[in-house]
Design a protein around this motif. Structure first.
Motif, short mmCIF file in Angstrom:
data_model
loop_
_atom_site.label_atom_id
_atom_site.label_comp_id
_atom_site.label_asym_id
_atom_site.label_seq_id
_atom_site.Cartn_x
_atom_site.Cartn_y
_atom_site.Cartn_z
N ARG A 227 7.41 8.15 13.90
CA ARG A 227 6.77 7.17 14.76
C ARG A 227 6.14 7.85 15.98
O ARG A 227 5.00 7.58 16.35
CB ARG A 227 7.78 6.12 15.22
CG ARG A 227 7.14 5.01 16.05
CD ARG A 227 8.08 4.46 17.11
NE ARG A 227 9.31 3.94 16.53
CZ ARG A 227 10.38 3.63 17.27
NH1 ARG A 227 10.36 3.79 18.59
NH2 ARG A 227 11.48 3.18 16.69
N LEU A 263 3.38 1.73 10.73
CA LEU A 263 4.04 0.50 10.31
C LEU A 263 5.27 0.80 9.46
O LEU A 263 6.33 0.17 9.62
CB LEU A 263 3.06 -0.38 9.53
CG LEU A 263 1.93 -1.05 10.32
CD1 LEU A 263 1.02 -1.82 9.38
CD2 LEU A 263 2.49 -1.97 11.38
N ARG A 264 5.14 1.76 8.58
CA ARG A 264 6.28 2.11 7.72
C ARG A 264 7.42 2.70 8.54
O ARG A 264 8.60 2.48 8.25
CB ARG A 264 5.83 3.07 6.63
CG ARG A 264 4.91 2.43 5.59
CD ARG A 264 4.29 3.46 4.68
NE ARG A 264 5.30 4.31 4.06
CZ ARG A 264 5.03 5.48 3.48
NH1 ARG A 264 3.79 5.94 3.45
NH2 ARG A 264 6.00 6.18 2.94
N SER A 265 7.07 3.46 9.57
CA SER A 265 8.13 4.04 10.43
C SER A 265 8.83 2.94 11.23
O SER A 265 10.04 3.03 11.48
CB SER A 265 7.53 5.09 11.37
OG SER A 265 6.76 4.49 12.40
N LEU A 266 8.09 1.89 11.62
CA LEU A 266 8.70 0.76 12.33
C LEU A 266 9.64 -0.01 11.42
O LEU A 266 10.70 -0.48 11.85
CB LEU A 266 7.62 -0.17 12.87
CG LEU A 266 6.70 0.40 13.95
CD1 LEU A 266 5.57 -0.57 14.26
CD2 LEU A 266 7.49 0.74 15.21
N GLU A 267 9.25 -0.16 10.16
CA GLU A 267 10.12 -0.84 9.20
C GLU A 267 11.39 -0.04 8.94
O GLU A 267 12.48 -0.60 8.79
CB GLU A 267 9.37 -1.06 7.88
CG GLU A 267 8.25 -2.09 7.98
CD GLU A 267 7.45 -2.17 6.70
OE1 GLU A 267 7.54 -1.22 5.88
OE2 GLU A 267 6.73 -3.16 6.50
N ALA A 268 11.25 1.29 8.91
CA ALA A 268 12.40 2.14 8.63
C ALA A 268 13.40 2.13 9.79
O ALA A 268 14.62 2.06 9.58
CB ALA A 268 11.94 3.58 8.35
N PRO A 270 13.54 -0.07 13.22
CA PRO A 270 12.95 -1.04 14.15
C PRO A 270 13.10 -0.58 15.59
O PRO A 270 14.19 -0.14 16.00
CB PRO A 270 13.75 -2.32 13.89
CG PRO A 270 14.24 -2.16 12.48
CD PRO A 270 14.52 -0.70 12.32
N GLU A 298 5.47 -8.14 12.30
CA GLU A 298 6.22 -8.37 11.06
C GLU A 298 7.06 -7.15 10.70
O GLU A 298 8.18 -7.28 10.19
CB GLU A 298 5.25 -8.70 9.94
CG GLU A 298 5.93 -9.04 8.62
CD GLU A 298 4.94 -9.41 7.53
OE1 GLU A 298 5.38 -9.59 6.38
OE2 GLU A 298 3.74 -9.53 7.83
N ALA A 299 6.53 -5.95 10.99
CA ALA A 299 7.22 -4.73 10.60
C ALA A 299 8.30 -4.32 11.60
O ALA A 299 9.29 -3.69 11.24
CB ALA A 299 6.22 -3.59 10.43
N ALA A 300 8.11 -4.70 12.88
CA ALA A 300 8.91 -4.09 13.94
C ALA A 300 10.27 -4.74 14.18
O ALA A 300 11.13 -4.15 14.82
CB ALA A 300 8.12 -4.07 15.24
N GLY A 301 10.47 -5.97 13.78
CA GLY A 301 11.78 -6.58 13.96
C GLY A 301 11.87 -7.51 15.16
O GLY A 301 10.96 -7.57 15.99
#
Length: 612
Positions: A227, A263-268, A270, A298-301
């Motif tokens: 991130r 975005l993927r790092s935020l999902e992994a 939050p 939506e991705a970040a929590g």
């Protein structure tokens, strides 16, 4: 085996089809190959009602080509040459298609000696070049690493693109799984100086793409570090993007790929609420406005979502407090214009706050915000539509009336109020507005809308119609005092040229009459000295039956006399009118003779007459 009866292979394999698929240059080279004897091992078959020819075509080497004409008349081809691998219809496929056409026609396959020489010479040149490349590669492979490094450095010192690639290579080789090392590598790879034109953007984007596998690998091992790396990469790219002509969107493509990784790092992992400041700083630095805020939320929590709601509300309130208060009383035109000019910051802050309230489902808060902040016509319209979508029709009507008071001449605002009036049964109020619309623009659509509304409101439609015609006559009489108005809307006639009575401009009434199929009344109305728009005269003439040819010809001749003075090659409009007049005119030969004499100086027009 028989060919499918519906397969029109002649069209599918025609020169025009092959030219469209291959392009002119490739098509010409394919023609040469087709008659050069370069095609061998041809196998013709008919699988599943299609036609297939598989063959070898000798070029730089032997290429395998397979071409099929399906029963649905689709041409499908495949070749293992480099040009076809990119999805192109290559010269080898053109050649095989032409041979397939000859086989299906039963024509004898002939070889052109000149074409054979050309293909052989081209093949020899290609083989020579390939041989030279192989020799060069072998020579390089025989050199020591030190010799190659020294030579490469000498080249890079005189070529900034190669030097940049070497620096990127070095940066990638020195990356360790720590923040400082990652940022250093990203900075070195994404560094750029000066303005990048569209050509330089391509080279830069190709180099910048090297960070993507590096960030991907980091994401797999250390999502939090990834991130941080994505944020740093975006800042570097933004600085470059501000001074780049990325017409092909290649730098934008790299930016989009880095955002996806973020975005993927935020999902992994939050982020905490504190990351909101990092995110907004990135959005402020973005010169192209590429952020999808909804996707980040939506991705970040939940922590970031809550922080976002608080921040957008505070930012909007701070902006409102910072604005100077509007003076009471009548504002000057300049102050009014300044107040209503587009404000990007205001628009962004308002949109964010409003969309967040909508996301939370707080309908009343959204309406309150939209009502209090609406200061442009589109924002009032947005408020009306939102109320309707939420089934709050009473509020929608109220806001539509307020918008109309402020923007009585804005067509979309008027349409919104009429929509509310029609839905809620305010027929008399709708009639009054539609009557105003008609008086401003007496079109057929407005005329019909008034009559329809009159019926809904329970008015005497015949009496309303009579009143509209009486009003329009008065308008036409007033227009006699406005020559410029007549010249713009009406068709000149012979009486005007002789200095006769100018007549009324009756286009509006004629349009109304024709809409009700009252052709005879319209015809009586357009008689000289009255004047009318050309398209309406033509509409009247077109509706007159053959028994009324004489009157139709009179109207069409008026149109012709109007068209000819300003006509020029190819005289399409004038000649079309003549084609329409001739079948209706009893003495057409004599009239054509007169036209040839009158317009003999217009040679292209006379030529067009001869072709009628």
């Amino acid at each position: 085996m028989s060919i499918h009866p519906q397969t029109d292979w002649r069209t599918v394999l025609s020169d025009s089809t092959l030219l469209a698929l291959a392009g002119n240059a490739v098509f010409r080279r394919g023609q040469t190959y087709a008659c050069s004897g370069a095609i061998s091992a041809a196998e013709l078959s008919y699988p599943d009602a299609s036609i297939t020819l598989k063959a070898q075509v000798r070029g730089t080497r032997a290429y395998t080509v397979e071409l099929s004409v399906a029963a649905d008349e689709q041409l499908e081809g495949d070749c293992d040459c480099p040009h076809a691998e990119d999805g192109n219809f290559c010269k080898h496929q053109v050649a095989v298609a032409m041979q397939l056409r000859q086989l299906l026609e039963g024509a004898e396959l002939t070889i052109d000696p000149e074409a054979q020489k050309k293909v052989a010479a081209a093949s020899k040149r290609a083989q020579t070049q390939a041989s030279k490349r192989d020799a060069l590669l072998k020579f390089l492979q025989e050199q020591t690493a030190q010799t190659l490094a020294e030579r490469l450095w000498q080249i890079a010192e005189h070529d900034r693109y190669i030097m940049a690639d070497l620096k990127a290579w070095f940066a990638l080789s020195d990356v360790r799984q720590d923040g400082k090392s990652l940022k250093t590598a990203l900075s070195n790879i994404l560094k750029s100086q000066g303005f990048l034109d569209w050509y330089a953007c391509t080279a830069y984007a190709r180099r910048a793409e090297q960070i993507l596998p590096l960030l991907e690998k980091t994401l797999q091992n250390e999502p939090l570090l990834a991130r941080t790396g994505c944020e740093h990469a975006l800042r570097c790219l933004y600085r470059v993007a501000e001074h780049a002509d990325d017409s092909n969107g290649e730098i934008g493509g790299v930016l989009g790929a880095v955002m996806d990784l973020l975005l993927r790092s935020l999902e992994a992992v939050p982020p905490t609420a504190a990351w909101i400041e990092n995110w907004f700083a990135l959005m402020d630095a973005d010169p192209w406005g590429l952020w999808n805020e909804a996707a980040v939320l939506e991705a970040a929590g939940p922590a970031l979502v809550h922080a976002y709601s608080e921040k957008v509300a505070q930012d909007w309130q701070k902006w409102q407090v910072s604005q100077p208060k509007q003076e009471t009383g009548k504002a000057t035109a300049s102050r009014e214009a300044a107040y209503f000019s587009y404000d990007y910051v205001r628009s962004t802050l308002r949109r964010r706050y409003m969309q967040d309230l909508q996301r939370q489902g707080d309908v009343l808060a959204v309406i309150a915000l939209m009502q209090d902040s609406a200061r442009e016509n589109h924002e009032h319209l947005e408020l009306i539509k939102y109320c309707e979508d939420q089934n709050k029709m009473r509020e929608a009507l109220q806001f539509a009336q307020q918008a109309y008071t402020r923007y009585p001449d804005h067509f979309a605002v008027v349409d919104a109020l009429l929509r509310c009036y029609d839905r809620d049964g305010w027929d008399n109020e709708a009639y009054a507005i539609r009557r105003k619309q008609l008086e401003k623009s007496p079109t057929v659509a407005n005329y019909q809308a008034v009559l329809k509304n009159a019926k809904t409101a329970g008015l005497d439609v015949a009496l309303v119609r009579e009143g509209l015609f009486f009003w329009q006559i008065q308008e036409e009489q007033q227009a006699l005092k406005k020559p410029a108005y007549q010249q713009r809307l009406a068709l000149p006639n012979s009486d005007n040229k002789r200095g006769g009575n100018a007549g009324l401009v009756v286009s509006a009434r004629v349009g109304w009459l024709l809409a009700e199929n009252r052709v005879e009344e319209a015809l009586a109305l357009v008689q000289i000295p009255n004047r009318c728009a050309p398209e309406l005269l033509h509409a009247i003439a077109s509706r007159l039956p053959s028994s009324e040819n004489q009157r139709a010809v009179v109207l069409l001749l008026r149109l012709f006399e109007h068209a000819m003075p300003g006509a020029s090659t190819p005289y399409t409009q004038a000649l079309d009118l003549i084609r329409e007049i001739l079948p209706r005119m009893p003495d057409s030969a004599q009239w054509l003779s007169q036209l040839r004499m009158q317009y003999k100086a217009k040679r292209n027009f006379i030529k067009g007459l001869a072709e009628l």
